[in-house]
Design a protein around this motif. Structure first.
Motif, mmCIF file in Angstrom:
data_model
loop_
_atom_site.group_PDB
_atom_site.id
_atom_site.type_symbol
_atom_site.label_atom_id
_atom_site.label_comp_id
_atom_site.label_asym_id
_atom_site.label_seq_id
_atom_site.Cartn_x
_atom_site.Cartn_y
_atom_site.Cartn_z
ATOM 1 N N THR A 213 -28.969 24.823 -45.662
ATOM 2 C CA THR A 213 -29.758 25.499 -44.632
ATOM 3 C C THR A 213 -28.881 26.408 -43.777
ATOM 4 N N GLY A 214 -27.627 26.041 -43.586
ATOM 5 C CA GLY A 214 -26.738 26.803 -42.712
ATOM 6 C C GLY A 214 -26.231 28.082 -43.333
ATOM 7 N N ASP A 215 -25.788 28.981 -42.468
ATOM 8 C CA ASP A 215 -25.236 30.260 -42.885
ATOM 9 C C ASP A 215 -23.863 30.061 -43.516
ATOM 10 N N PHE A 216 -23.297 31.121 -44.064
ATOM 11 C CA PHE A 216 -21.967 31.086 -44.660
ATOM 12 C C PHE A 216 -21.165 32.283 -44.170
ATOM 13 N N ASP A 217 -19.851 32.142 -44.233
ATOM 14 C CA ASP A 217 -18.922 33.196 -43.830
ATOM 15 C C ASP A 217 -18.329 33.798 -45.097
ATOM 16 N N LEU A 218 -18.686 35.035 -45.389
ATOM 17 C CA LEU A 218 -18.264 35.680 -46.626
ATOM 18 C C LEU A 218 -16.751 35.678 -46.779
ATOM 19 N N ALA A 219 -16.025 36.107 -45.763
ATOM 20 C CA ALA A 219 -14.563 36.193 -45.855
ATOM 21 C C ALA A 219 -13.946 34.828 -46.135
ATOM 22 N N GLN A 220 -14.413 33.816 -45.445
ATOM 23 C CA GLN A 220 -13.886 32.461 -45.645
ATOM 24 C C GLN A 220 -14.170 31.972 -47.059
ATOM 25 N N GLU A 221 -15.367 32.211 -47.553
ATOM 26 C CA GLU A 221 -15.737 31.750 -48.894
ATOM 27 C C GLU A 221 -14.886 32.446 -49.960
ATOM 28 N N VAL A 222 -14.638 33.746 -49.794
ATOM 29 C CA VAL A 222 -13.820 34.480 -50.764
ATOM 30 C C VAL A 222 -12.379 33.989 -50.720
ATOM 31 N N LEU B 142 -18.845 31.157 -57.531
ATOM 32 C CA LEU B 142 -19.417 30.457 -56.378
ATOM 33 C C LEU B 142 -20.814 30.986 -56.149
ATOM 34 N N VAL B 143 -21.766 30.080 -55.982
ATOM 35 C CA VAL B 143 -23.115 30.456 -55.584
ATOM 36 C C VAL B 143 -23.501 29.589 -54.392
ATOM 37 N N ILE B 144 -23.843 30.256 -53.311
ATOM 38 C CA ILE B 144 -24.409 29.576 -52.139
ATOM 39 C C ILE B 144 -25.802 30.150 -51.956
ATOM 40 N N HIS B 145 -26.795 29.289 -51.915
ATOM 41 C CA HIS B 145 -28.178 29.737 -51.705
ATOM 42 C C HIS B 145 -28.751 28.953 -50.537
ATOM 43 N N ARG B 146 -29.275 29.674 -49.573
ATOM 44 C CA ARG B 146 -29.863 29.020 -48.413
ATOM 45 C C ARG B 146 -31.329 28.698 -48.643
ATOM 46 N N VAL B 147 -31.786 27.662 -47.957
ATOM 47 C CA VAL B 147 -33.185 27.261 -47.967
ATOM 48 C C VAL B 147 -33.616 27.038 -46.527
ATOM 49 N N GLY B 148 -34.924 26.888 -46.348
ATOM 50 C CA GLY B 148 -35.461 26.709 -45.005
ATOM 51 C C GLY B 148 -35.925 28.039 -44.446
ATOM 52 N N PRO B 149 -36.279 28.045 -43.159
ATOM 53 C CA PRO B 149 -36.771 29.281 -42.546
ATOM 54 C C PRO B 149 -35.624 30.249 -42.246
ATOM 55 N N LEU B 150 -35.827 31.523 -42.608
ATOM 56 C CA LEU B 150 -34.838 32.567 -42.382
ATOM 57 C C LEU B 150 -35.526 33.781 -41.757
ATOM 58 N N LYS B 151 -34.803 34.500 -40.927
ATOM 59 C CA LYS B 151 -35.312 35.694 -40.244
ATOM 60 C C LYS B 151 -34.766 36.946 -40.925
ATOM 61 N N PRO B 152 -35.400 38.089 -40.712
ATOM 62 C CA PRO B 152 -34.850 39.334 -41.238
ATOM 63 C C PRO B 152 -33.378 39.501 -40.819
ATOM 64 N N LEU B 153 -32.591 40.017 -41.742
ATOM 65 C CA LEU B 153 -31.140 40.230 -41.637
ATOM 66 C C LEU B 153 -30.325 38.977 -41.942
ATOM 67 N N ASP B 154 -30.951 37.797 -41.982
ATOM 68 C CA ASP B 154 -30.204 36.583 -42.331
ATOM 69 C C ASP B 154 -29.725 36.675 -43.776
#
Length: 150
Positions: A7-16, A78-90
């Motif tokens: 459900t939580g967001d991710f940090d692109l730079a950290q993940e890479v 690596l694949v991260i996929h979010r679930v749950g409610p998301l707003k535009p730009l998320d």
């Protein structure tokens, strides 16, 4: 190979950084980040809710990555996929692939996202001024998938 549905967001730079850490053979890293649009099929979208089938979703994504690794000489994915409610730009999804060369990394990344859009068990519901609506698969996603058929 790492798959996370969260459900939580991710940090692109950290993940890479974590994906390429310690592998001096990596010559190319390709990433794709998908985000929530505020307009879809002519309607304003105030929220998108993603649902999934826990366990089956992760297995499906792992199988997609496995197919990519059979087709191209990639080191990791690596694949991260979010679930749950998301707003535009998320951010919704991150696909990242490492390889010795960019060509293989680009192809594998595109392959993975094309399969995610059509084959992974996610269900999307958008909130619009007219009410909630389920999002069907797009014809363009099916067309994109066909180019990978052997």
């Amino acid at each position: 190979m790492t798959v996370r549905v969260q459900t939580g967001d991710f940090d692109l730079a950290q993940e890479v950084r974590q994906l390429r850490a310690g592998n001096g053979k990596v010559g190319g890293i390709v990433t794709f980040v998908g985000t929530v649009r505020d307009l879809n099929e002519g309607a304003n979208v105030s929220e998108m809710e993603l649902e999934h089938y826990p366990g089956m979703t992760e297995q499906s994504i792992e199988a997609i990555i496995g197919q990519a690794k059979e087709r191209w000489p990639v080191y990791d994915a690596l694949v991260i996929h979010r679930v749950g409610p998301l707003k535009p730009l998320d951010q919704i999804v991150l696909v990242a692939v490492t390889s010795a060369h960019r060509g293989e990394a680009f192809a594998a990344c595109e392959f993975i996202i094309d399969y995610l859009k059509t084959e992974a068990p996610f269900w999307k519901k958008e909130q619009t001024p007219e009410g909630a609506r389920w999002v069907d698969a797009r014809v363009s996603d099916d067309v994109a998938l066909k180019k990978w058929e052997m």
